[in-house]
Design a protein around this motif. Sequence first.
Motif, PDB file in Angstrom:
ATOM      1  N   ALA A 296     -38.108  29.184  94.919  1.00  0.00           N
ATOM      2  CA  ALA A 296     -37.347  29.444  93.695  1.00  0.00           C
ATOM      3  C   ALA A 296     -38.284  29.742  92.532  1.00  0.00           C
ATOM      4  O   ALA A 296     -38.003  30.602  91.681  1.00  0.00           O
ATOM      5  CB  ALA A 296     -36.453  28.244  93.363  1.00  0.00           C
ATOM      6  N   ASP A 297     -39.409  29.029  92.475  1.00  0.00           N
ATOM      7  CA  ASP A 297     -40.383  29.255  91.406  1.00  0.00           C
ATOM      8  C   ASP A 297     -41.004  30.648  91.520  1.00  0.00           C
ATOM      9  O   ASP A 297     -41.210  31.328  90.501  1.00  0.00           O
ATOM     10  CB  ASP A 297     -41.471  28.180  91.467  1.00  0.00           C
ATOM     11  N   ILE A 298     -41.295  31.090  92.738  1.00  0.00           N
ATOM     12  CA  ILE A 298     -41.852  32.437  92.954  1.00  0.00           C
ATOM     13  C   ILE A 298     -40.856  33.493  92.470  1.00  0.00           C
ATOM     14  O   ILE A 298     -41.223  34.464  91.794  1.00  0.00           O
ATOM     15  CB  ILE A 298     -42.183  32.647  94.435  1.00  0.00           C
ATOM     16  N   ILE A 321     -30.897  30.159  97.318  1.00  0.00           N
ATOM     17  CA  ILE A 321     -31.652  28.901  97.244  1.00  0.00           C
ATOM     18  C   ILE A 321     -30.864  27.862  96.447  1.00  0.00           C
ATOM     19  O   ILE A 321     -30.753  26.690  96.855  1.00  0.00           O
ATOM     20  CB  ILE A 321     -33.032  29.142  96.602  1.00  0.00           C
ATOM     21  N   GLN A 322     -30.316  28.276  95.333  1.00  0.00           N
ATOM     22  CA  GLN A 322     -29.551  27.339  94.509  1.00  0.00           C
ATOM     23  C   GLN A 322     -28.328  26.815  95.250  1.00  0.00           C
ATOM     24  O   GLN A 322     -27.978  25.641  95.124  1.00  0.00           O
ATOM     25  CB  GLN A 322     -29.133  28.028  93.205  1.00  0.00           C
ATOM     26  N   ALA A 323     -27.690  27.685  96.040  1.00  0.00           N
ATOM     27  CA  ALA A 323     -26.509  27.252  96.789  1.00  0.00           C
ATOM     28  C   ALA A 323     -26.874  26.181  97.809  1.00  0.00           C
ATOM     29  O   ALA A 323     -26.169  25.163  97.948  1.00  0.00           O
ATOM     30  CB  ALA A 323     -25.869  28.453  97.480  1.00  0.00           C
ATOM     31  N   GLU A 324     -27.973  26.402  98.544  1.00  0.00           N
ATOM     32  CA  GLU A 324     -28.385  25.408  99.536  1.00  0.00           C
ATOM     33  C   GLU A 324     -28.775  24.097  98.876  1.00  0.00           C
ATOM     34  O   GLU A 324     -28.392  23.011  99.327  1.00  0.00           O
ATOM     35  CB  GLU A 324     -29.551  25.946 100.371  1.00  0.00           C
ATOM     36  N   CYS A 325     -29.543  24.196  97.797  1.00  0.00           N
ATOM     37  CA  CYS A 325     -29.999  22.979  97.113  1.00  0.00           C
ATOM     38  C   CYS A 325     -28.837  22.236  96.466  1.00  0.00           C
ATOM     39  O   CYS A 325     -28.794  21.002  96.466  1.00  0.00           O
ATOM     40  CB  CYS A 325     -31.046  23.338  96.065  1.00  0.00           C
ATOM     41  N   SER A 326     -27.876  22.981  95.923  1.00  0.00           N
ATOM     42  CA  SER A 326     -26.722  22.339  95.300  1.00  0.00           C
ATOM     43  C   SER A 326     -25.905  21.567  96.320  1.00  0.00           C
ATOM     44  O   SER A 326     -25.430  20.455  96.045  1.00  0.00           O
ATOM     45  CB  SER A 326     -25.844  23.403  94.618  1.00  0.00           C
ATOM     46  N   ALA A 327     -25.767  22.128  97.518  1.00  0.00           N
ATOM     47  CA  ALA A 327     -25.022  21.438  98.571  1.00  0.00           C
ATOM     48  C   ALA A 327     -25.725  20.142  98.967  1.00  0.00           C
ATOM     49  O   ALA A 327     -25.079  19.101  99.183  1.00  0.00           O
ATOM     50  CB  ALA A 327     -24.862  22.350  99.786  1.00  0.00           C
ATOM     51  N   VAL A 328     -27.047  20.189  99.053  1.00  0.00           N
ATOM     52  CA  VAL A 328     -27.807  18.978  99.387  1.00  0.00           C
ATOM     53  C   VAL A 328     -27.667  17.943  98.288  1.00  0.00           C
ATOM     54  O   VAL A 328     -27.423  16.753  98.551  1.00  0.00           O
ATOM     55  CB  VAL A 328     -29.294  19.332  99.603  1.00  0.00           C
TER      56      VAL A 328
END
Length: 470
Positions: A296-298, A321-328
């Motif tokens: 995400a930083d890249i 990336i945000q979708a996967e991280c938000s689900a976690v």
Amino acid sequence: MSAGPSKIDHVMQLPSDPTAAPRQDAPTINAQPASGLAWPEGLLSVPVDCDPTLWASFVDSTLWNSRPPDDEGEQPLLRHFTQFASVSVVVRHGQNSASKFYQDLAMRATQDNQKALMHAVLAVSAQHLSNLARKVADQDSAARYATESSKQRSLALHLLRVAAAGAKSQENALTVAGDTLEMGFAVLVMLTLAALLKGDADIVPVYLGRASAILDRIKPAESPGLLPTSLAIHSIYKGFHHVSRSKQVQASSLFPKLDDRPVWSDRADNTVETIVGIRRDMFMLFLRIHSLVLEADIIHRAQERSSDDEDDELEMMRMEIQAECSAVETELRDRETWTVKWLANYDDRLRLGHEFYRLTIRMMILTEVFQLKAGHTRVQQCVQEALPLTKQVQTGLEIGLNFPYVIIAGFAEADTRSEFTAFVKRCQWKGSASPRIAEQVVETVWSRRDEGKMERWRDVLTELGCPLMV
């Protein structure tokens, strides 16, 4: 030069019964030596100040199993390893293969004449003594033991090189002067531990890389022996090393199996639980989120450099990336789901470790993927949840909590920092890095934030040489 008795020799004692549970209370500096010995007299034969050639003579002769300590106060390196270092660089939690691994290595080194392995074991023991000496402000002993650790490390590396040269002259040779490829791999794992204890970050990737090269040449044996545990420890070090250097982790490269036997997965599971204090899938989730954060930083940096204010491809990549991280993050925030999945049917140490890593993963997602500020309510709620957890960690059971401590404590506001400092000072951290590494990282983060620089723990780790912490 005589080693002589020292206050640090009695910092942590093993009970005379080797199957007994580890001590949970803080060690007493002036405690008396244990009345019984948990290991055979043959393991008590190497004083810290003996010449390497003298040590070799004991290994190569019957004197090895008969020579008693020189005097009652002497604390030989190998005795220190079996009684003290091996049970504080890893939590001796139960009697599974991982908890006994370090003592098994010492036994194999003595019984099978594995000289390189023995020198690696002694390097760990001496560095452990050096760290303990520093902890009680005995700088002379700290310097002496550090020098001894360097000497033992050099001897181990020399013998590995001799074995490699000998193997070249023998077609398909797997054994040279008592040293096998499996033992060579274990030697490098132990040397990585010695470097970790010293805080010697630069050599760690060299050791890990060489161990990987040896692994590629090892063929499945009829009996896997110590290799599954060695390999699991190597994977743990490799994972945490990538975190310390802000490098993405390829999950497929961790915990490989050399054949279809279940022993590889079983050892991987119990080794992670023993050394890190969490389940292996939680460890892998932590590494997965770490890699997503870097990705995400890249993307964020690429968007800043892009002349196209609405680069659809970059925006879609970031959204994935945000979708996967938000689900976690949502799952970890749901207390009912979390309790069923991660807290049920585990002992106190694993439950506590899972709680620390839950908050750590959430904070990584909130601050680095969704870029919430340190003072945001959701971030500070995680900090507040962590405070009572620090009071539940028993001395000796903190191994594996370095990164959770660094990441969570780094976001603490001024009014709660003293509690986090008290936690790290109370904990031993003997198995996680040279003294005060975790504390130094957090204090530097606090200082930079107070100056308005808002540097992250990753930036500070880079500044400090990316020390490996476990």
